[in-house]
Design an enzyme around this catalytic site. Structure first.
Site, PDB file in Angstrom:
ATOM      1  N   HIS A 169       0.823  -1.271  -0.066  1.00  0.00           N
ATOM      2  CA  HIS A 169       0.057   0.030   0.131  1.00  0.00           C
ATOM      3  C   HIS A 169       0.949   1.185  -0.078  1.00  0.00           C
ATOM      4  CE1 HIS A 169      -4.282  -1.405   1.350  1.00  0.00           C
ATOM      5  NE2 HIS A 169      -3.805  -2.146   0.564  1.00  0.00           N
ATOM      6  N   TYR A 176      -8.980   5.732   7.961  1.00  0.00           N
ATOM      7  CA  TYR A 176      -9.035   5.985   9.359  1.00  0.00           C
ATOM      8  C   TYR A 176     -10.084   7.325   9.425  1.00  0.00           C
ATOM      9  CZ  TYR A 176      -4.744   3.384  10.084  1.00  0.00           C
ATOM     10  OH  TYR A 176      -3.668   2.488  10.305  1.00  0.00           O
ATOM     11  N   PRO A 205      -3.819   0.129  19.023  1.00  0.00           N
ATOM     12  CA  PRO A 205      -3.764  -0.277  17.288  1.00  0.00           C
ATOM     13  C   PRO A 205      -3.893   0.662  16.275  1.00  0.00           C
ATOM     14  CG  PRO A 205      -5.672  -1.257  18.233  1.00  0.00           C
ATOM     15  CD  PRO A 205      -4.915  -0.495  19.356  1.00  0.00           C
ATOM     16  N   LYS A 218       1.364  -0.227  14.929  1.00  0.00           N
ATOM     17  CA  LYS A 218       2.663  -0.334  15.770  1.00  0.00           C
ATOM     18  C   LYS A 218       2.945  -1.534  16.518  1.00  0.00           C
ATOM     19  CE  LYS A 218       4.110   3.112  13.551  1.00  0.00           C
ATOM     20  NZ  LYS A 218       4.288   2.544  12.051  1.00  0.00           N
ATOM     21  N   TYR A 266       4.105   6.535  10.059  1.00  0.00           N
ATOM     22  CA  TYR A 266       3.432   5.351   9.864  1.00  0.00           C
ATOM     23  C   TYR A 266       4.173   4.198   9.075  1.00  0.00           C
ATOM     24  CZ  TYR A 266      -0.968   2.991   8.471  1.00  0.00           C
ATOM     25  OH  TYR A 266      -2.108   1.949   8.474  1.00  0.00           O
TER      26      TYR A 266
HETATM   27  P1  FAS Z   1       1.687 -12.223  21.396  1.00  0.00           P
HETATM   28  O1  FAS Z   1       0.532 -11.611  22.414  1.00  0.00           O
HETATM   29  O2  FAS Z   1       1.352 -12.202  20.122  1.00  0.00           O
HETATM   30  O3  FAS Z   1       2.209 -13.676  21.621  1.00  0.00           O
HETATM   31  C1  FAS Z   1       2.644 -14.041  22.946  1.00  0.00           C
HETATM   32  C2  FAS Z   1       2.523 -15.494  23.298  1.00  0.00           C
HETATM   33  O4  FAS Z   1       3.152 -15.699  24.428  1.00  0.00           O
HETATM   34  C3  FAS Z   1       1.244 -16.064  22.961  1.00  0.00           C
HETATM   35  O5  FAS Z   1       1.123 -16.968  21.904  1.00  0.00           O
HETATM   36  C4  FAS Z   1       0.920 -16.549  24.378  1.00  0.00           C
HETATM   37  O6  FAS Z   1       0.153 -17.835  24.193  1.00  0.00           O
HETATM   38  C5  FAS Z   1       2.361 -16.666  25.050  1.00  0.00           C
HETATM   39  N1  FAS Z   1       2.344 -16.640  26.470  1.00  0.00           N
HETATM   40  C6  FAS Z   1       1.670 -15.766  27.182  1.00  0.00           C
HETATM   41  N2  FAS Z   1       1.930 -16.084  28.580  1.00  0.00           N
HETATM   42  C7  FAS Z   1       2.692 -17.326  28.538  1.00  0.00           C
HETATM   43  C8  FAS Z   1       2.933 -18.140  29.473  1.00  0.00           C
HETATM   44  N3  FAS Z   1       2.900 -17.732  30.700  1.00  0.00           N
HETATM   45  N4  FAS Z   1       3.733 -19.122  29.027  1.00  0.00           N
HETATM   46  C9  FAS Z   1       4.134 -19.438  28.108  1.00  0.00           C
HETATM   47  N5  FAS Z   1       3.426 -18.720  26.864  1.00  0.00           N
HETATM   48  C10 FAS Z   1       2.776 -17.438  27.215  1.00  0.00           C
HETATM   49  N6  FAS Z   1      -0.980  -4.614  16.489  1.00  0.00           N
HETATM   50  C11 FAS Z   1      -1.415  -3.848  15.532  1.00  0.00           C
HETATM   51  O7  FAS Z   1      -0.085  -3.477  14.917  1.00  0.00           O
HETATM   52  N7  FAS Z   1      -2.417  -3.703  14.758  1.00  0.00           N
HETATM   53  C12 FAS Z   1      -3.556  -4.193  15.403  1.00  0.00           C
HETATM   54  O8  FAS Z   1      -4.570  -4.226  14.829  1.00  0.00           O
HETATM   55  C13 FAS Z   1      -3.713  -5.044  16.570  1.00  0.00           C
HETATM   56  N8  FAS Z   1      -4.816  -5.665  17.216  1.00  0.00           N
HETATM   57  C14 FAS Z   1      -4.463  -6.348  18.480  1.00  0.00           C
HETATM   58  C15 FAS Z   1      -5.799  -6.770  18.915  1.00  0.00           C
HETATM   59  C16 FAS Z   1      -5.760  -7.579  20.287  1.00  0.00           C
HETATM   60  C17 FAS Z   1      -6.940  -8.151  20.734  1.00  0.00           C
HETATM   61  C18 FAS Z   1      -4.532  -7.572  20.657  1.00  0.00           C
HETATM   62  C19 FAS Z   1      -4.419  -8.515  22.132  1.00  0.00           C
HETATM   63  C20 FAS Z   1      -3.349  -6.872  20.316  1.00  0.00           C
HETATM   64  C21 FAS Z   1      -3.424  -6.283  18.849  1.00  0.00           C
HETATM   65  N9  FAS Z   1      -2.180  -5.934  18.283  1.00  0.00           N
HETATM   66  C22 FAS Z   1      -2.016  -5.104  17.103  1.00  0.00           C
HETATM   67  C23 FAS Z   1      -1.172  -6.241  18.791  1.00  0.00           C
HETATM   68  C24 FAS Z   1      -0.417  -7.511  18.439  1.00  0.00           C
HETATM   69  O9  FAS Z   1      -0.532  -7.657  16.885  1.00  0.00           O
HETATM   70  C25 FAS Z   1       0.814  -7.424  19.086  1.00  0.00           C
HETATM   71  O10 FAS Z   1       1.823  -6.316  19.001  1.00  0.00           O
HETATM   72  C26 FAS Z   1       1.588  -8.795  18.847  1.00  0.00           C
HETATM   73  O11 FAS Z   1       0.773 -10.044  18.949  1.00  0.00           O
HETATM   74  C27 FAS Z   1       2.926  -8.859  19.576  1.00  0.00           C
HETATM   75  O12 FAS Z   1       3.457 -10.057  19.494  1.00  0.00           O
HETATM   76  P2  FAS Z   1       4.129 -10.766  20.525  1.00  0.00           P
HETATM   77  O13 FAS Z   1       4.908  -9.830  21.208  1.00  0.00           O
HETATM   78  O14 FAS Z   1       4.639 -12.005  19.893  1.00  0.00           O
HETATM   79  O15 FAS Z   1       2.954 -10.958  21.630  1.00  0.00           O
HETATM   80  C1  PHB Z   2      -5.785  -4.210  10.728  1.00  0.00           C
HETATM   81  O1  PHB Z   2      -6.106  -4.460   9.455  1.00  0.00           O
HETATM   82  O2  PHB Z   2      -6.398  -5.243  11.763  1.00  0.00           O
HETATM   83  C2  PHB Z   2      -5.490  -2.814  11.081  1.00  0.00           C
HETATM   84  C3  PHB Z   2      -5.040  -2.199  10.409  1.00  0.00           C
HETATM   85  C4  PHB Z   2      -4.236  -0.930  10.827  1.00  0.00           C
HETATM   86  C5  PHB Z   2      -4.353  -0.421  12.064  1.00  0.00           C
HETATM   87  C6  PHB Z   2      -5.083  -1.264  13.016  1.00  0.00           C
HETATM   88  C7  PHB Z   2      -5.518  -2.440  12.429  1.00  0.00           C
HETATM   89  O3  PHB Z   2      -3.835   0.690  12.426  1.00  0.00           O
END
Ligand code: FAS
Ligand code: PHB
Length: 389
Positions: free
Chosen positions: A72, A200, A292, A296, A384
């Site tokens: 994009h 957005y 989000p 980032k 961004y």
């Molecule tokens: P993660 O949370 O992805 O992975 C952590 C892992 O550790 C999991 O698999 C978990 O099962 C494991 N774990 C936890 N506790 C443990 C324990 N005690 N023992 C063993 N394993 C354990 N980011 C964006 O950029 N855009 C978005 O739109 C966006 N939407 C999101 C929506 C939600 C609901 C959430 C929660 C996050 C969102 N994020 C978004 C952020 C998300 O993408 C994170 O930045 C990304 O998953 C980070 O990756 P990790 O640091 O690997 O953590």
């Molecule tokens: C998504 O596609 O889930 C998304 C994209 C951009 C954002 C947040 C979420 O800033």
């Protein structure tokens, strides 16, 4: 059992670090408390910075992303009934890649499986030990047996609710937090996106985001109150509210269809300092959370992994601790810049309890200035697409 690096967490941070270590011949194991399917069932991020794209290529797991991902060159800010495009490529010479976190995680899991390196899923009671001493180790339980893994280093890639940060003495940790008084209600639906780029939207009724996963799969969000219940939001109600927050051209052209995923995510900004405690390193969401709005969260996990891998490579290849000693400071410098950007996008685009009519006019004036000033648009665009590592 012994390994060089024990990784807690099989999300993007753990998998990316594990693959880079494996490719460099550094022995590692990944432990996660849930199953692979559970991890792949979580719907999260959708926008990758070039830094993340490069890291996936470095890990040898970027092939499907380049084949199926959507490069994009820009996105739109919608306010006061109109769209205003931010020309990312024109302003910065760089772009972002739209490719779901679920797919990226799947690609890294497949790559790890092909590498033959070990991961233990559904490992319970994973606990880091003696990471401030000379002999760190991790214990976990599986099928009723307690296992111990002796290691040189522990990478806490276990997200915000993980065990790693909680294992650090409170006196050794300083955390910073802002909790936002709203959440995001999101759906996934097999319908063509309303626009070829992300939108957005700032609206007096609240924020909305039109994103996608492909040309046939849309990802839509609307700002909602924290006490909202998913069961109170039929698809029809969701689309009606989404259309009310978008310019008429999009509201009228939107193709709607049944959602197959619907969830509410709370929003917070959170940073824990430092990100290193002896032989334990905090990586990704284990150390920081961003709303989000700036896309980032996932991308910060990539830059943390970049810095930590660089340090571990220096330790094992050159017997130098300089890189691991610099990890926390290097990572936090980029983390705070992304936390600031995510906070500013959230503040500019969302309806807060005290926004009111005056606050709405101020937000619209800020957005109007931003889209009419090349300097301001360039500043937004360079944040961004991702600040340098
Ligand atoms: P993660 O949370 O992805 O992975 C952590 C892992 O550790 C999991 O698999 C978990 O099962 C494991 N774990 C936890 N506790 C443990 C324990 N005690 N023992 C063993 N394993 C354990 N980011 C964006 O950029 N855009 C978005 O739109 C966006 N939407 C999101 C929506 C939600 C609901 C959430 C929660 C996050 C969102 N994020 C978004 C952020 C998300 O993408 C994170 O930045 C990304 O998953 C980070 O990756 P990790 O640091 O690997 O953590
Ligand atoms: C998504 O596609 O889930 C998304 C994209 C951009 C954002 C947040 C979420 O800033």
């Amino acid at each position: 059992m012994r390994t060089q690096v024990a990784i807690i967490g099989s999300g993007p941070a753990g998998l990316l670090l594990g693959q880079l270590l494996t490719n460099a011949g550094i022995d590692n194991i990944i432990l996660d408390r849930v199953s692979k399917d559970y991890i792949l069932g979580r719907v999260r991020a959708g926008v990758l910075e070039e830094g993340m794209v490069d890291m996936l290529d470095r890990a040898g797991a970027g092939e499907r992303m380049h084949r199926e991902g959507l490069p994009h060159d820009g996105f739109s800010l919608a306010f006061d009934g109109r769209d205003h495009r931010i020309d990312l490529f024109g302003l910065t010479g760089r772009r972002v890649m739209v490719y779901g976190q679920t797919e990226l995680t799947h690609d890294l899991m497949d790559k790890r499986e092909a590498s033959g390196d070990s991961s233990v899923y559904e490992a319970t009671n994973v606990t880091p030990h003696d990471f401030d001493g000379a002999g760190p180790y991790v214990t976990y339980e599986k099928d009723g047996v307690t296992h111990r893994i002796d290691c040189d280093f522990i990478a806490g890639c276990d997200g915000y609710h993980g065990v790693s940060r909680k294992s650090v003495p409170e006196s050794a940790l300083k955390s910073y937090e802002r909790i936002y008084p709203f959440g995001w209600l999101g759906i996934l639906a097999e319908v063509p996106p309303v626009s070829h780029e992300l939108i957005y939207a700032n609206h007096p009724r609240g924020f909305a985001l039109c994103s996608m996963r492909s040309h046939t799969r849309s990802r839509y969000y609307i700002q909602c109150a924290l006490d909202e219940k998913i069961e109170d939001w039929s698809d029809d109600r969701f689309y009606d509210e989404l259309r009310r927050r978008l310019p008429a051209e999009h509201a009228e052209s939107m193709v709607t269809g049944p959602s197959f995923e619907k969830s509410i995510a709370p929003l917070r900004s959170f940073v824990a300092e430092p990100m290193r405690f002896g032989k334990l390193f905090l990586v990704g969401d284990a150390a920081h959370i961003v709303p989000p709005t700036g896309a980032k969260g996932l991308n910060l996990a990539a830059s943390d992994v970049y810095y930590l891998f660089d340090g571990l490579l220096g330790y094992y290849a050159d017997k130098s601790s300089a890189g691991i000693d610099a990890y926390s400071e290097r990572a936090l410098k980029r983390v705070w810049r992304a936390v600031r950007f995510s906070w500013s996008m959230t503040t500019m685009l969302h309806r807060f309890p005290d926004t009111g009519e005056f606050g709405q006019k101020i937000q619209e004036a800020e957005l109007d200035y931003l889209v009419s000033s090349k300097a301001a648009s360039t500043a937004l665009a360079e944040n961004y697409v991702g600040l340098p590592y």
